[in-house]
Scaffold this motif. Structure first.
Motif, PDB file in Angstrom:
ATOM      1  N   VAL A 263       0.785  -1.242   0.093  1.00  0.00           N
ATOM      2  CA  VAL A 263      -0.081   0.036   0.051  1.00  0.00           C
ATOM      3  C   VAL A 263       0.852   1.143  -0.066  1.00  0.00           C
ATOM      4  N   LEU A 264       0.672   2.262  -0.873  1.00  0.00           N
ATOM      5  CA  LEU A 264       1.373   3.397  -1.054  1.00  0.00           C
ATOM      6  C   LEU A 264       0.016   4.592  -0.859  1.00  0.00           C
ATOM      7  N   ASN A 265       0.417   5.379   0.249  1.00  0.00           N
ATOM      8  CA  ASN A 265      -0.493   6.494   0.501  1.00  0.00           C
ATOM      9  C   ASN A 265       0.130   7.894   0.357  1.00  0.00           C
ATOM     10  N   VAL A 266      -0.576   8.738  -0.254  1.00  0.00           N
ATOM     11  CA  VAL A 266      -0.214  10.067  -0.384  1.00  0.00           C
ATOM     12  C   VAL A 266      -0.848  11.035   0.261  1.00  0.00           C
ATOM     13  N   GLU A 267      -0.348  11.778   1.160  1.00  0.00           N
ATOM     14  CA  GLU A 267      -1.091  12.669   2.047  1.00  0.00           C
ATOM     15  C   GLU A 267      -0.504  14.085   1.805  1.00  0.00           C
ATOM     16  N   ASP A 268      -1.543  15.087   1.867  1.00  0.00           N
ATOM     17  CA  ASP A 268      -0.793  16.492   1.866  1.00  0.00           C
ATOM     18  C   ASP A 268      -0.273  16.955   3.254  1.00  0.00           C
ATOM     19  N   MET A 269       0.032  17.942   3.475  1.00  0.00           N
ATOM     20  CA  MET A 269       0.888  18.408   4.505  1.00  0.00           C
ATOM     21  C   MET A 269      -0.201  18.556   5.859  1.00  0.00           C
ATOM     22  N   ASN A 270      -1.460  18.466   5.618  1.00  0.00           N
ATOM     23  CA  ASN A 270      -2.368  18.585   6.899  1.00  0.00           C
ATOM     24  C   ASN A 270      -2.712  17.048   7.288  1.00  0.00           C
ATOM     25  N   GLY A 271      -2.291  16.057   6.496  1.00  0.00           N
ATOM     26  CA  GLY A 271      -2.559  14.812   6.867  1.00  0.00           C
ATOM     27  C   GLY A 271      -3.841  14.161   6.136  1.00  0.00           C
ATOM     28  N   ASN A 272      -4.228  14.745   5.112  1.00  0.00           N
ATOM     29  CA  ASN A 272      -5.446  14.354   4.399  1.00  0.00           C
ATOM     30  C   ASN A 272      -4.819  13.542   3.191  1.00  0.00           C
ATOM     31  N   LEU A 273      -5.675  12.356   3.123  1.00  0.00           N
ATOM     32  CA  LEU A 273      -5.238  11.311   2.044  1.00  0.00           C
ATOM     33  C   LEU A 273      -5.598  11.896   0.796  1.00  0.00           C
ATOM     34  N   LYS A 274      -4.550  12.128  -0.170  1.00  0.00           N
ATOM     35  CA  LYS A 274      -5.018  12.692  -1.503  1.00  0.00           C
ATOM     36  C   LYS A 274      -4.822  11.700  -2.486  1.00  0.00           C
ATOM     37  N   GLY A 275      -4.087  10.382  -2.163  1.00  0.00           N
ATOM     38  CA  GLY A 275      -4.262   9.489  -3.441  1.00  0.00           C
ATOM     39  C   GLY A 275      -3.744   8.088  -2.688  1.00  0.00           C
ATOM     40  N   SER A 276      -4.168   6.820  -3.126  1.00  0.00           N
ATOM     41  CA  SER A 276      -3.629   5.632  -2.555  1.00  0.00           C
ATOM     42  C   SER A 276      -3.756   4.808  -3.722  1.00  0.00           C
ATOM     43  N   GLY A 277      -2.678   3.880  -3.582  1.00  0.00           N
ATOM     44  CA  GLY A 277      -2.574   2.877  -4.445  1.00  0.00           C
ATOM     45  C   GLY A 277      -2.036   1.344  -4.006  1.00  0.00           C
ATOM     46  N   ARG A 278      -2.694   0.308  -4.323  1.00  0.00           N
ATOM     47  CA  ARG A 278      -2.562  -0.714  -3.945  1.00  0.00           C
ATOM     48  C   ARG A 278      -2.275  -1.789  -4.847  1.00  0.00           C
ATOM     49  N   VAL A 279      -1.195  -2.707  -4.456  1.00  0.00           N
ATOM     50  CA  VAL A 279      -0.691  -3.496  -5.411  1.00  0.00           C
ATOM     51  C   VAL A 279      -0.517  -5.042  -4.967  1.00  0.00           C
ATOM     52  N   ILE A 280      -1.220  -5.872  -5.279  1.00  0.00           N
ATOM     53  CA  ILE A 280      -1.260  -7.417  -4.914  1.00  0.00           C
ATOM     54  C   ILE A 280      -0.305  -7.846  -5.457  1.00  0.00           C
ATOM     55  N   VAL A 281       0.922  -8.419  -4.987  1.00  0.00           N
ATOM     56  CA  VAL A 281       1.920  -9.250  -5.365  1.00  0.00           C
ATOM     57  C   VAL A 281       1.769 -10.612  -5.314  1.00  0.00           C
ATOM     58  N   SER A 282       1.882 -11.337  -6.319  1.00  0.00           N
ATOM     59  CA  SER A 282       1.954 -12.888  -6.629  1.00  0.00           C
ATOM     60  C   SER A 282       3.199 -13.417  -7.106  1.00  0.00           C
ATOM     61  N   ASP A 283       3.982 -12.392  -7.720  1.00  0.00           N
ATOM     62  CA  ASP A 283       5.650 -12.919  -7.769  1.00  0.00           C
ATOM     63  C   ASP A 283       6.362 -11.762  -7.642  1.00  0.00           C
ATOM     64  N   LEU A 284       7.632 -11.916  -7.678  1.00  0.00           N
ATOM     65  CA  LEU A 284       8.557 -11.231  -7.068  1.00  0.00           C
ATOM     66  C   LEU A 284       9.235 -10.482  -8.088  1.00  0.00           C
ATOM     67  N   THR A 285       8.825  -9.772  -9.144  1.00  0.00           N
ATOM     68  CA  THR A 285       9.211  -9.301 -10.295  1.00  0.00           C
ATOM     69  C   THR A 285       8.870  -7.413  -9.900  1.00  0.00           C
ATOM     70  N   THR A 286       9.622  -6.803 -10.472  1.00  0.00           N
ATOM     71  CA  THR A 286       9.523  -5.303 -10.297  1.00  0.00           C
ATOM     72  C   THR A 286       7.999  -4.901 -10.739  1.00  0.00           C
ATOM     73  N   LYS A 287       7.510  -3.883  -9.739  1.00  0.00           N
ATOM     74  CA  LYS A 287       6.283  -3.606  -9.618  1.00  0.00           C
ATOM     75  C   LYS A 287       5.977  -2.116  -9.958  1.00  0.00           C
ATOM     76  N   THR A 288       5.358  -1.417 -10.587  1.00  0.00           N
ATOM     77  CA  THR A 288       5.059  -0.087 -10.952  1.00  0.00           C
ATOM     78  C   THR A 288       3.625   0.442 -10.560  1.00  0.00           C
ATOM     79  N   ILE A 289       3.281   1.733 -10.127  1.00  0.00           N
ATOM     80  CA  ILE A 289       2.081   1.823  -9.910  1.00  0.00           C
ATOM     81  C   ILE A 289       2.284   3.489 -10.053  1.00  0.00           C
ATOM     82  N   THR A 290       1.264   4.080 -10.710  1.00  0.00           N
ATOM     83  CA  THR A 290       1.081   5.740 -10.975  1.00  0.00           C
ATOM     84  C   THR A 290      -0.085   6.228 -10.429  1.00  0.00           C
ATOM     85  N   LEU A 291      -0.020   7.311  -9.863  1.00  0.00           N
ATOM     86  CA  LEU A 291      -1.145   7.963  -9.163  1.00  0.00           C
ATOM     87  C   LEU A 291      -1.144   9.561  -9.773  1.00  0.00           C
ATOM     88  N   GLY A 292      -2.309   9.903  -9.886  1.00  0.00           N
ATOM     89  CA  GLY A 292      -2.326  11.267 -10.743  1.00  0.00           C
ATOM     90  C   GLY A 292      -3.053  12.216 -10.026  1.00  0.00           C
TER      91      GLY A 292
END
Length: 140
Positions: free
Chosen positions: A87-116
């Protein structure tokens, strides 16, 4: 009267020679290279990375990242150490969640996720399954 000018000239000459040698005494101390502490060097490197708007390396389960100025998209890249949900969470300086990404990993290869649509200063906090840790890159 002829002795007085000779004495004055001799005294001034001695003072000039003494003063000329003073900078040479301190030259060895000032010419030594200044080696910054490791913490100061790491901080400077991180500031250089942040100001270059490029890549920052952070760690899962390591708390909040350095404050980052985002101007649109942010991409996370990591090589998982274990399978499960990351889980990758992006918060603003006030602690408000502005974006979140979740990756379910089943193999140990490089993973990439983009939030906009992320603008302004933010902090990132990331979690790995079972506290497995590891590092991830933030491309912004």
């Amino acid at each position: 009267m002829k002795k007085y000018p000779k004495t004055t000239i001799a005294a001034l000459s001695c003072m000039a020679l003494l003063l000329a040698s003073v900078p040479a005494v301190f030259a060895d101390e000032t010419s030594m290279p200044v080696i910054p502490s490791q913490d100061a060097q790491i901080k400077q490197e991180q500031e250089d990375i942040i100001s270059a708007q490029g890549v920052l390396v952070e760690y899962f389960d390591g708390g909040y990242s350095t404050d980052i100025y985002l101007s649109g998209n942010v991409t996370f890249t990591f090589l998982p150490r274990t399978t499960g949900e990351y889980v990758l969470n992006v918060e603003d300086m006030n602690g408000n969640l502005k974006g979140s990404g979740r990756v379910i990993v089943s193999d140990l290869t490089t993973k990439t996720i983009t939030l906009g649509n992320l603008y302004g200063y933010h902090k990132i906090v990331a979690y790995s399954p079972n506290g497995g840790g590891g590092g991830y890159q933030i491309h912004f």
